[in-house]
Design a protein around this motif. Sequence first.
Motif, PDB file in Angstrom:
ATOM      1  N   GLU A 162       0.766  -1.320   0.065  1.00 47.09           N
ATOM      2  CA  GLU A 162      -0.026   0.045  -0.017  1.00 47.09           C
ATOM      3  C   GLU A 162       0.826   1.254  -0.046  1.00 47.09           C
ATOM      4  O   GLU A 162       0.656   2.242  -0.783  1.00 47.09           O
ATOM      5  CB  GLU A 162      -0.747  -0.230   1.342  1.00 47.09           C
ATOM      6  N   ALA A 163       1.731   1.204   0.961  1.00 45.20           N
ATOM      7  CA  ALA A 163       2.766   2.504   0.913  1.00 45.20           C
ATOM      8  C   ALA A 163       3.685   2.459  -0.390  1.00 45.20           C
ATOM      9  O   ALA A 163       4.034   3.623  -0.810  1.00 45.20           O
ATOM     10  CB  ALA A 163       3.747   2.301   2.204  1.00 45.20           C
ATOM     11  N   GLY A 164       4.088   1.258  -0.890  1.00 45.11           N
ATOM     12  CA  GLY A 164       4.742   1.324  -2.192  1.00 45.11           C
ATOM     13  C   GLY A 164       3.884   1.852  -3.294  1.00 45.11           C
ATOM     14  O   GLY A 164       4.530   2.152  -4.317  1.00 45.11           O
ATOM     15  N   ARG A 165       2.618   1.813  -3.137  1.00 46.90           N
ATOM     16  CA  ARG A 165       1.878   2.265  -4.518  1.00 46.90           C
ATOM     17  C   ARG A 165       1.816   3.896  -4.381  1.00 46.90           C
ATOM     18  O   ARG A 165       1.330   4.545  -5.383  1.00 46.90           O
ATOM     19  CB  ARG A 165       0.458   1.700  -4.433  1.00 46.90           C
ATOM     20  N   MET A 166       2.407   4.482  -3.498  1.00 54.05           N
ATOM     21  CA  MET A 166       2.120   6.262  -3.339  1.00 54.05           C
ATOM     22  C   MET A 166       3.135   6.646  -4.655  1.00 54.05           C
ATOM     23  O   MET A 166       4.241   6.500  -4.637  1.00 54.05           O
ATOM     24  CB  MET A 166       2.771   6.659  -2.238  1.00 54.05           C
ATOM     25  N   THR A 167       2.418   7.480  -5.356  1.00 55.12           N
ATOM     26  CA  THR A 167       3.094   7.962  -6.641  1.00 55.12           C
ATOM     27  C   THR A 167       4.454   8.821  -6.221  1.00 55.12           C
ATOM     28  O   THR A 167       5.565   8.648  -6.950  1.00 55.12           O
ATOM     29  CB  THR A 167       2.135   8.563  -7.755  1.00 55.12           C
ATOM     30  N   GLN A 168       4.309   9.361  -5.206  1.00 62.19           N
ATOM     31  CA  GLN A 168       5.185  10.482  -4.787  1.00 62.19           C
ATOM     32  C   GLN A 168       6.697   9.566  -4.346  1.00 62.19           C
ATOM     33  O   GLN A 168       7.768  10.038  -4.847  1.00 62.19           O
ATOM     34  CB  GLN A 168       4.714  11.550  -3.616  1.00 62.19           C
ATOM     35  N   PHE A 169       6.270   8.549  -3.608  1.00 62.09           N
ATOM     36  CA  PHE A 169       7.466   7.844  -3.455  1.00 62.09           C
ATOM     37  C   PHE A 169       7.993   7.134  -4.539  1.00 62.09           C
ATOM     38  O   PHE A 169       9.258   7.123  -4.776  1.00 62.09           O
ATOM     39  CB  PHE A 169       6.886   6.641  -2.097  1.00 62.09           C
ATOM     40  N   LYS A 170       7.262   6.743  -5.525  1.00 60.87           N
ATOM     41  CA  LYS A 170       7.671   6.102  -6.608  1.00 60.87           C
ATOM     42  C   LYS A 170       8.759   7.071  -7.588  1.00 60.87           C
ATOM     43  O   LYS A 170       9.779   6.714  -7.901  1.00 60.87           O
ATOM     44  CB  LYS A 170       6.616   5.448  -7.306  1.00 60.87           C
ATOM     45  N   ASP A 171       8.079   8.169  -7.629  1.00 54.56           N
ATOM     46  CA  ASP A 171       8.928   9.276  -8.147  1.00 54.56           C
ATOM     47  C   ASP A 171      10.307   9.572  -7.692  1.00 54.56           C
ATOM     48  O   ASP A 171      11.310   9.650  -8.132  1.00 54.56           O
ATOM     49  CB  ASP A 171       8.154  10.620  -8.544  1.00 54.56           C
ATOM     50  N   LYS A 172      10.224   9.973  -6.190  1.00 53.31           N
ATOM     51  CA  LYS A 172      11.334  10.481  -5.526  1.00 53.31           C
ATOM     52  C   LYS A 172      12.205   9.196  -5.408  1.00 53.31           C
ATOM     53  O   LYS A 172      13.489   9.487  -5.666  1.00 53.31           O
ATOM     54  CB  LYS A 172      10.844  10.948  -4.372  1.00 53.31           C
ATOM     55  N   SER A 173      11.860   8.007  -5.116  1.00 56.40           N
ATOM     56  CA  SER A 173      12.753   7.038  -4.748  1.00 56.40           C
ATOM     57  C   SER A 173      13.315   6.817  -6.240  1.00 56.40           C
ATOM     58  O   SER A 173      14.565   6.052  -6.359  1.00 56.40           O
ATOM     59  CB  SER A 173      12.112   5.847  -4.143  1.00 56.40           C
ATOM     60  N   ALA A 174      12.877   6.822  -7.243  1.00 58.12           N
ATOM     61  CA  ALA A 174      13.343   6.233  -8.503  1.00 58.12           C
ATOM     62  C   ALA A 174      14.614   7.246  -9.086  1.00 58.12           C
ATOM     63  O   ALA A 174      15.541   6.908  -9.389  1.00 58.12           O
ATOM     64  CB  ALA A 174      12.016   6.504  -9.738  1.00 58.12           C
ATOM     65  N   LYS A 175      14.248   8.640  -8.423  1.00 54.95           N
ATOM     66  CA  LYS A 175      15.468   9.551  -8.803  1.00 54.95           C
ATOM     67  C   LYS A 175      16.553   9.453  -7.817  1.00 54.95           C
ATOM     68  O   LYS A 175      17.725   9.509  -8.224  1.00 54.95           O
ATOM     69  CB  LYS A 175      14.831  10.793  -8.521  1.00 54.95           C
ATOM     70  N   GLN A 176      16.334   8.964  -6.651  1.00 51.24           N
ATOM     71  CA  GLN A 176      17.441   8.793  -5.436  1.00 51.24           C
ATOM     72  C   GLN A 176      18.048   7.249  -5.645  1.00 51.24           C
ATOM     73  O   GLN A 176      19.082   7.208  -5.160  1.00 51.24           O
ATOM     74  CB  GLN A 176      16.903   9.086  -4.083  1.00 51.24           C
ATOM     75  N   GLY A 177      17.430   6.242  -6.115  1.00 54.37           N
ATOM     76  CA  GLY A 177      18.156   5.009  -6.337  1.00 54.37           C
ATOM     77  C   GLY A 177      17.938   4.547  -4.866  1.00 54.37           C
ATOM     78  O   GLY A 177      17.581   5.002  -3.863  1.00 54.37           O
ATOM     79  N   ALA A 178      17.707   2.953  -4.677  1.00 54.13           N
ATOM     80  CA  ALA A 178      17.440   2.394  -3.443  1.00 54.13           C
ATOM     81  C   ALA A 178      18.326   2.536  -2.599  1.00 54.13           C
ATOM     82  O   ALA A 178      17.852   2.781  -1.366  1.00 54.13           O
ATOM     83  CB  ALA A 178      17.432   0.892  -3.712  1.00 54.13           C
ATOM     84  N   GLU A 179      19.709   2.935  -2.527  1.00 52.31           N
ATOM     85  CA  GLU A 179      20.439   3.374  -1.381  1.00 52.31           C
ATOM     86  C   GLU A 179      20.148   4.468  -0.908  1.00 52.31           C
ATOM     87  O   GLU A 179      20.397   4.870   0.135  1.00 52.31           O
ATOM     88  CB  GLU A 179      22.165   2.856  -1.937  1.00 52.31           C
TER      89      GLU A 179
END
Length: 333
Positions: free
Chosen positions: A104-121
């Motif tokens: 559920e938390a992983g589906r938040m689009t803002q998280f998806k966008d920001k984490s995609a830019k920052q990478g997993a680490e």
Amino acid sequence: PAAPRIFSGMQPTDGSLHLGNYLGALTQWAKLQDDHDALYCVVDLHALTVGPDPAALRERTRRTAAQYLAGGVDPERSILFVQSHVAEHAELAWLLSCQTGFGEAGRMTQFKDKSAKQGAEGTTVGLFTYPVLMAADILLYDTALVPVGEDQRQHLELTRDLAERLNTRFGAGTAVVPEAHIVKAVAKIQDLQEPTAKMSKSNAGGKGVIWLLEDPKKAAKAIKSAVTDADESYGVRFDPAAKPGISNLLTIFSAVTGRDKDEIAAEYDGRGYGYLKVDLADAVVAFLEPFQARAQTYLSDPAQLDKVLADGAARAREVARPVLDRMYDRFGL
Ligand code: ADP
Ligand code: NA
């Protein structure tokens, strides 16, 4: 009946808030405090997700609070406070974390966008649970209404889902399910250089943002170099689809003077865009100067600002503590 409770907050970001935040948030907050039980928060815990320097964060928090005050938030009529001063926010966030699905938390689009830019680490767990903390901010006060921008809608939906889940799992009345408060009439202010995109702190590198605490001369320059449409007829009218640049200047003119957009358009129609820009630049300066003077009265008296914020935190805690105690009790803690 008691006035409906409303909660809103903004992050203490670098530099200052911008004119879009003024029109879309601060002026609305100032209006809402008359007939609502309003809490306005500087959400400094949220700012930790982007890892600011400690001294810079402390300074930004004060500057943001000073801008709330300069924008008309009245600490006598509403509760103005800093999120980290009320530890109950972090406490409730933990309870809610344990009720939020990982997917559920992983589906938040803002998280998806920001984490995609920052990478997993480069992505922190805090960025992932950001919407859970936001849900805690809201549910902690039994909030009825939340003024939200479009980009926070999904987070508010999660908050509502969590509130309903608590009521199902722990009994009716565990949480109040909040509603979005959408002010339809409020225009978006667009970027001056790219008038089809909204003015945003994410455009910080560009020249298209008017910062509330910047040198008014710079703001005047930004207005004068705003992108307008290549339209030979020099028509000045509010028509965002055909004339996004001119329409944005009219929105800004209206925001800083309180005058009607169409009335302003009629005054400049048939004249060159230059007249509109020069007068708007003056109007923006005339708006920024007293705004900055008001903010400065708080920034130059740190003891007074601390007192306002300490008083706000004490009053916020009076509301928050019984709500959190109720949650603890329902959870079996
Ligand atoms: P930003 O886009 O700069 O990150 P936020 O998304 O943090 O701004 O928004 C904070 C508040 O300011 C919200 O209430 C939002 O609706 C309002 N807001 C932000 N940008 C604008 C804008 N360009 N025009 C009108 N309101 C805006
Ligand atoms: Na009030």
